[in-house]
Design an enzyme around this catalytic site. Structure first.
Site, short mmCIF file in Angstrom:
data_model
loop_
_atom_site.label_atom_id
_atom_site.label_comp_id
_atom_site.label_asym_id
_atom_site.label_seq_id
_atom_site.Cartn_x
_atom_site.Cartn_y
_atom_site.Cartn_z
N LYS A 295 -0.20 -9.40 -0.72
CA LYS A 295 0.62 -9.80 0.41
C LYS A 295 -0.25 -10.50 1.46
CE LYS A 295 4.63 -8.19 -0.96
NZ LYS A 295 5.38 -7.19 -0.19
N GLN A 355 -0.11 5.10 -5.54
CA GLN A 355 0.44 3.92 -6.18
C GLN A 355 -0.72 2.98 -6.48
OE1 GLN A 355 2.01 4.43 -2.85
NE2 GLN A 355 0.59 3.18 -1.68
N ASP A 390 3.18 -6.02 -4.91
CA ASP A 390 1.75 -5.75 -5.07
C ASP A 390 1.46 -4.30 -5.43
OD1 ASP A 390 2.69 -4.92 -2.59
OD2 ASP A 390 0.79 -5.31 -1.55
N ASP A 425 1.04 9.56 1.66
CA ASP A 425 1.97 8.45 1.79
C ASP A 425 3.17 8.65 0.86
OD1 ASP A 425 2.31 5.64 2.88
OD2 ASP A 425 2.40 5.20 0.74
N ASN A 426 4.37 8.58 1.43
CA ASN A 426 5.61 8.65 0.65
C ASN A 426 5.64 9.78 -0.39
OD1 ASN A 426 6.78 6.48 1.94
ND2 ASN A 426 6.07 4.99 0.46
N GLU A 454 4.06 12.43 4.91
CA GLU A 454 4.71 11.28 5.53
C GLU A 454 6.06 11.09 4.85
OE1 GLU A 454 5.14 6.61 5.93
OE2 GLU A 454 4.65 7.69 4.10
N LYS A 564 -1.59 -3.93 8.58
CA LYS A 564 -1.58 -3.68 7.13
C LYS A 564 -1.98 -4.91 6.34
CE LYS A 564 2.68 -2.21 6.90
NZ LYS A 564 3.95 -1.73 6.31
N TYR A 565 -1.81 -6.08 6.93
CA TYR A 565 -2.01 -7.31 6.17
C TYR A 565 -3.10 -8.21 6.72
CZ TYR A 565 2.64 -5.68 4.90
OH TYR A 565 3.69 -4.90 4.51
#
Length: 703
Positions: A295, A355, A390, A425-426, A454, A564-565
């Site tokens: 990304k 992930q 991604d 995360d998640n 989270e 983040k990017y």
């Protein structure tokens, strides 16, 4: 008199143990199904029902931390009119009775009894409630009525004399209490004294206090014994600071490309974070980042040359979840970062994001760990209409034993490198049996490690993640803005749910910039900081909060030019001009100075006459430490102007009993933010100008 006769214990500092060596993944196995719950026991002689805190009938332990004041409640009753009472008993991990507290009837007519207990070490504790018939209470009630009315006077006194023969023979009386009870018994048995005087001696406050410490108990009936998992204090109360280490020290080169910050440059930011009073430095993923479908800025689908990509797209030719991004540094410099944080009194938390980038080594080594579509491609992550091209999510159903073992190995790699907490995360996108197993495995070898969930998700999932072992949880606080919804939510998270879900309040995260902060300006950031820091024992901020970063990417609740990017170095000198960093520092100081703010289940919302003004308090009663020291009560009242733009006036109607005060009692209200002091009572007028002060944070001081 302290609330409990047997008492909470002052929490001692809990050292962070040295990390053990990494355990082989071969030791990990998928757990069997949970055993069947035992059949219920028959009702006891003195019924004890509706015991709390109990999670799913004891299927999972309720939670506490060292030094926490844990409320224990039960409904206790019996047939007829004889008095009943109850005792809460705290059982140490070795199975011995550690301490007890006489329970108080907190709902007369409804038979609801309450006391507090406090563990003084980590481990697998438990508790029970013992109900009992109270012969002294029965006699005292009946004798007071009959003697005053001249009914059966001599009979009632004679029955009292016989009762006191049992009372004075009680074991475990202190010398002072033994003398008090013997003197009361002698006066009661003295026929030369008037009947009212004889009775008064047996019903004196001193006699009642002595029997409160060592009661005469008949028909003692214990409840079941229920589990209580006790963690170190930081699992309940702490201040977290989130940072992207690659942004600290990042710089643009002459050719327009960027050079990443490193662990070494990020460590230079640690003294400033420590100076603001934070306990935990939380790092977003520090692993290699994939290039396939990387990304670009602002989540664009096309990355330009030099765009660093999202750190959540984990894995490349340089390694996966156990590896360190080479641009950030090495294992040596990471450990140096951890060492510097600890030198400054902080610990390091790391994002655990399960992930993978399409370039992750697991994709080629274990393709069975992913979901393959009918066209042969691996499915990327989606939350329609959102797409994450991604990222490949793991499929835990294809090879659970293999995935379980590998994730446990990765976690232990980072524990060995000095990480003592994981922001997960998640977690709601992974199977619950996996988390229950992983958390138990880590607890068995590293009980000091904390896991923050989270899970901005449905309530059932959020709460069950907490029940099965997560130490802390993100919450819906971020989207609670109005007085009514804030009051309801503060009450909810500090109520019965607090026995298993420890809330962590975050005004923003790297994913979320709520509308209130988009439009609230500096005062809005101040309001949310006060609510987060004082509304929950654990809270956190995302770096840049001090700079009031409030510009959203159009159409989403997320910052523009999201970190983040891209790299995002900041000019921290601007923070002092805005004043938010000064406020964060003071809030963390206040939290450390006042133990009531480091508790969860002690919050009361107080009525106000203005819907833009919220008032709540935290109260910790006087209590006794293990060495017999009486620890003073602590009460803090928070009154917040929820309108970041306008001056608001309101009457605040304080529930004085919730502050440990008598009806109509006056007290000195010392404002811990401004330093001013006021004379307050049950009804108080406040006026808050947001450009000057968004809240009163009042320490209740009595003569």
């Amino acid at each position: 008199m302290p609330e409990n006769s047997a008492t909470p214990v002052t929490p001692a500092p809990v050292p962070v143990p040295a990390a053990p060596s990494i355990v082989s993944s071969a030791a990990a196995t998928v757990p069997p199904l949970a055993p069947a719950i035992a059949p219920p026991a028959p009702i006891g002689r003195i019924p004890v029902v509706e015991v709390s805190p109990v999670v799913e009938g004891g299927r999972w332990p309720a939670k506490a931390v060292v030094g926490e004041v844990v409320p224990v409640e039960a409904t206790v009753f019996r047939e007829g009119h004889d008095a009943v009472a109850a005792t809460a008993v705290l059982v140490a991990p070795d199975g011995t009775d550690h301490s007890w507290a006489r329970m108080v009837d907190v709902a007369p007519g409804l038979d609801r009894f309450r006391a507090t207990l406090s563990p003084d070490a980590t481990g697998a504790w438990s508790f029970r409630v013992e109900a009992w018939s109270d012969p002294y209470g029965t006699w005292a009630h009946d004798a007071a009525i009959k003697v005053a009315a001249g009914i059966d006077v001599e009979l009632m006194l004679a029955e009292g004399v016989a009762l006191f023969e049992r009372i004075t023979a009680l074991e475990g009386l202190s010398p002072a209490d033994a003398k008090t009870l013997h003197d009361g018994a002698a006066a009661l048995a003295d026929p030369s004294r008037p009947s009212p005087a004889r009775l008064a001696a047996a019903l004196s406050p001193e006699v009642r206090d002595a029997l409160g410490r060592t009661p005469l108990r008949d028909h003692v009936t214990p409840s079941g014994t229920y589990p209580l998992r006790v963690d170190r204090p930081l699992a309940l109360a702490g201040a977290w600071y989130e940072m992207f280490p690659r942004s600290e020290g990042a710089r643009r080169l002459k050719d327009g490309t960027w050079r990443s910050g490193t662990f070494t440059t990020a460590a230079r930011r640690l003294p400033a974070i420590a100076a603001m009073g934070f306990d935990m430095v939380y790092l977003t993923p520090v692993h290699p980042i994939g290039t396939t479908h990387r990304k670009g800025r602002n989540n664009s689908l096309t990355a330009l040359p030099g765009d660093p990509g999202s750190p959540y797209a984990i894995g490349s030719k340089d390694g996966g979840h156990d590896a360190i991004h080479p641009e950030l540094g090495s294992e040596r410099t990471f450990k140096a970062f951890v060492k510097e944080a600890r030198r400054l009194g902080m610990e390091v938390a790391l994002d655990l994001a399960l992930q993978c980038s399409p370039d992750h080594p697991w994709v080629t080594e274990h393709p069975e760990w992913f979901t393959t579509r009918v066209d042969g491609s691996i499915a990327y992550a989606e939350n329609p209409p959102k797409k994450y091209q991604d990222i490949y999510p793991l499929n835990f159903d294809n090879d659970p034993a293999g995935i379980y073992a590998e994730v446990l190995r990765v976690v232990r790699v980072w524990i060995a490198r000095g990480v003592t907490a994981f922001r997960v995360d998640n977690p709601h996108t992974k199977p619950l049996p996996f988390w229950e197993w992983l958390l138990a495995e880590v607890r068995a070898t590293n009980p000091e490690v904390i896991f923050l969930s989270e899970a901005f998700t449905k309530p059932a999932m959020m709460h069950t993640l907490a029940r099965i072992g997560f130490h802390q949880s993100y919450t819906y606080f971020t989207w609670r803005n109005e007085k009514t919804e804030l009051a309801e939510y503060l009450t909810e998270v500090s109520g019965p749910a607090g026995s298993y879900m420890r809330p962590s309040f975050w005004p923003t995260t790297h994913d979320i910039l709520p509308p209130y902060l988009q439009h609230g300006g500096v005062a809005g950031f101040a309001v949310r900081a006060v609510l987060a820091a004082l509304g929950s024992p654990t809270w956190g901020v995302y770096s840049g909060y001090e700079l009031v970063e409030n510009v959203p990417r159009p159409g989403v609740e997320e910052q523009i030019d999201n970190e983040k990017y891209e790299y995002r170095p900041r000019d921290w000198a601007l923070a002092e001009e805005l004043g938010i960093s000064t406020l964060l520092t003071r809030l963390n100081e206040v939290r450390r100075e006042h133990p009531a703010l480091r508790q969860l289940r002690n919050l009361t919302v107080h009525p106000t006459s203005n819907d833009q003004v919220l008032a709540f308090s935290r109260h910790l009663p006087e209590r006794v430490s293990p060495d017999g020291t009486v620890l003073p009560a602590d009460s803090v009242v928070v009154v917040v102007n929820l309108d970041p733009w306008g001056t608001q006036e309101s009457m605040v109607h304080l529930d004085l009993a919730a502050l440990g005060l008598a009806p109509e009692q006056q007290f000195v209200a010392h404002d811990l933010l401004s330093g001013a002091s006021y004379g307050w009572g049950e009804d108080v007028y406040v006026r808050l100008v947001p450009q000057e002060q968004v809240a009163h944070v009042i320490h209740v001081s009595t003569p």
